[in-house]
Design a protein around this motif. Structure first.
Motif, PDB file in Angstrom:
ATOM      1  N   PHE A 186      50.004  36.631  35.389  1.00 54.32           N
ATOM      2  CA  PHE A 186      49.217  35.595  34.717  1.00 54.32           C
ATOM      3  C   PHE A 186      48.003  35.222  35.570  1.00 54.32           C
ATOM      4  CE2 PHE A 186      47.941  31.223  34.127  1.00 54.32           C
ATOM      5  CZ  PHE A 186      47.910  31.057  32.749  1.00 54.32           C
ATOM      6  N   ASP A 187      48.233  35.007  36.857  1.00 54.57           N
ATOM      7  CA  ASP A 187      47.141  34.618  37.756  1.00 54.57           C
ATOM      8  C   ASP A 187      46.047  35.683  37.795  1.00 54.57           C
ATOM      9  OD1 ASP A 187      48.341  32.224  38.447  1.00 54.57           O
ATOM     10  OD2 ASP A 187      49.368  33.075  40.179  1.00 54.57           O
ATOM     11  N   TYR A 188      46.463  36.951  37.822  1.00 49.67           N
ATOM     12  CA  TYR A 188      45.477  38.032  37.891  1.00 49.67           C
ATOM     13  C   TYR A 188      44.656  38.104  36.604  1.00 49.67           C
ATOM     14  CZ  TYR A 188      43.433  42.520  39.090  1.00 49.67           C
ATOM     15  OH  TYR A 188      42.550  43.532  39.390  1.00 49.67           O
ATOM     16  N   PHE A 189      45.335  38.028  35.470  1.00 51.82           N
ATOM     17  CA  PHE A 189      44.651  38.040  34.173  1.00 51.82           C
ATOM     18  C   PHE A 189      43.730  36.829  34.051  1.00 51.82           C
ATOM     19  CE2 PHE A 189      44.411  37.522  29.520  1.00 51.82           C
ATOM     20  CZ  PHE A 189      44.174  38.825  29.115  1.00 51.82           C
ATOM     21  N   TYR A 262      40.536  52.640  36.074  1.00 52.60           N
ATOM     22  CA  TYR A 262      41.056  51.621  35.162  1.00 52.60           C
ATOM     23  C   TYR A 262      40.695  50.244  35.734  1.00 52.60           C
ATOM     24  CZ  TYR A 262      44.294  49.054  32.144  1.00 52.60           C
ATOM     25  OH  TYR A 262      44.847  48.175  31.228  1.00 52.60           O
ATOM     26  N   SER A 263      39.480  49.875  35.501  1.00 46.86           N
ATOM     27  CA  SER A 263      38.929  48.638  36.064  1.00 46.86           C
ATOM     28  C   SER A 263      38.558  47.679  34.935  1.00 46.86           C
ATOM     29  CB  SER A 263      37.689  48.977  36.896  1.00 46.86           C
ATOM     30  OG  SER A 263      37.054  47.820  37.375  1.00 46.86           O
ATOM     31  N   PRO A 264      38.772  46.385  35.116  1.00 46.19           N
ATOM     32  CA  PRO A 264      39.170  45.669  36.341  1.00 46.19           C
ATOM     33  C   PRO A 264      40.654  45.336  36.404  1.00 46.19           C
ATOM     34  CG  PRO A 264      38.391  44.082  34.745  1.00 46.19           C
ATOM     35  CD  PRO A 264      38.355  45.437  34.054  1.00 46.19           C
ATOM     36  N   LEU A 265      41.500  46.042  35.669  1.00 49.43           N
ATOM     37  CA  LEU A 265      42.898  45.649  35.568  1.00 49.43           C
ATOM     38  C   LEU A 265      43.835  46.426  36.487  1.00 49.43           C
ATOM     39  CD1 LEU A 265      43.181  44.960  31.726  1.00 49.43           C
ATOM     40  CD2 LEU A 265      42.881  43.331  33.593  1.00 49.43           C
ATOM     41  N   SER A 266      43.284  47.228  37.407  1.00 44.54           N
ATOM     42  CA  SER A 266      44.102  47.813  38.467  1.00 44.54           C
ATOM     43  C   SER A 266      44.258  46.770  39.572  1.00 44.54           C
ATOM     44  CB  SER A 266      43.430  49.066  39.038  1.00 44.54           C
ATOM     45  OG  SER A 266      43.323  50.060  38.057  1.00 44.54           O
TER      46      SER A 266
END
Length: 320
Positions: A186-189, A262-266
């Motif tokens: 959650f924090d990353y998203f 796969y950016s920015p979700l790596s």
């Protein structure tokens, strides 16, 4: 050994996905060795290692615990999954030796550890591709841009429909499934997509990724996100959405996560180790085993290994 490892790892990832669906969110699983192995270490230890934290990192550490008990049956390794934030709370309270995290430690958590007099060391153990998923029957979403994800997930006081996101999509209300606020996912998203603005209020939140999987599989108009391993385990039930970070749509795979395409979700995955605990020979041995085997085991349960673990092992040796 290989055949047992396959069985153990399959059980580990399945247990991780079902953990909190079958009990309290912060309940743990406990792995206790009951036999011997032809690969036993020369020195045998007796003791306990307590671990809590990220549900994303949980499958890796559960697999590590299973493998470690083959060579150290006298050790009791307890692995819980209360979320990254929950894990740090237990770490700060002095209840655990190791805290699993799917995000870096926050400044306020650092301050609380300092106040508690707890010195710690961060170790990166693998990489993950945070995966956006929709229902298998969703035949209109072929990809999403970062701007579309923001438009979709940000709270703006309206009822979000698919047709609001892209012209031609159904005029049906979107059903949202998100990790809970104690989750590092959650924090990353929240940081990279929402830019720390409020998440859509109608989202169903859960620290248990299995609840999110069930929610998305049960509703044609649902969308959710969680770690790549949970998508990988449920590929037959879910459809992953390629994300366009500016250079065209990219699907999360081992190759695109490792390369950074796969950016920015790596993102990196961590364990935080209490320095005082590592002074105990048996806990040092467990952490060393973790770092020596994290690459293979992380890939076995659906994540991406690091190019090398030499720096982590050198850091650990310095703590001994």
């Amino acid at each position: 050994m290989k055949s047992f490892k396959y069985i153990a790892l399959t059980a580990a990832i399945s247990g991780a996905l079902a953990l909190t669906a079958c009990g309290p969110q912060n309940s743990g699983t406990e792995s206790e060795g009951k036999g011997t192995s032809t690969e036993q270490a020369e020195k045998q230890f007796e003791g306990a290692v307590n671990i809590d934290g990220s549900s994303t990192v949980f499958p890796i550490m559960e697999a590590v615990a299973e493998e470690y008990n083959l060579v150290q049956p006298g050790m009791k390794v307890s692995v819980a999954s209360s979320g990254t934030g929950g894990g740090f709370k237990a770490f700060i309270a002095g209840e655990t030796d190791i805290s699993d995290a799917s995000r870096p430690i926050k400044d306020e958590e650092k301050a609380q550890l300092e106040e508690a007099g707890i010195a710690y060391t961060e170790f990166e153990i693998a990489k993950d591709g945070l995966s956006i998923v929709v229902n298998k029957e969703n035949d209109w979403v072929d990809s999403l841009t970062i701007d579309e994800l923001k438009k979709m997930w940000l709270e703006d006081g309206t009822v979000k429909k698919w047709s609001d996101i892209r012209e031609g999509w159904p005029e049906e209300e979107i059903k949202f499934y998100s990790p809970g606020t104690d989750s590092g996912t959650f924090d990353y998203f929240d940081e990279v997509i929402l830019e720390e603005k409020p998440l859509v209020e109608k989202a169903t939140l859960s620290e248990d990724d299995n609840v999110l999987v069930q929610g998305v599989t049960g509703d044609k108009n649902a969308i959710g996100y969680f770690g790549y391993a949970y998508y990988s385990e449920n590929k037959d039930k879910l459809k992953v959405v390629p994300v366009d970070g500016g250079n065209g749509p990219v699907e999360p795979t081992n190759e695109t996560v490792e390369s950074g395409e796969y950016s920015p979700l790596s993102r990196p995955l961590y364990i935080y180790v209490k320095n005082e605990s590592v002074k105990k020979e048996e806990i040092y041995d467990f952490v060393k085993f973790t770092l020596e085997n994290a690459g293979e085991l992380s890939e076995d349960v659906g994540y991406v290994k690091l190019p090398s673990y030499d720096d982590q092992l050198s850091t650990l040796e310095g703590l001994k």
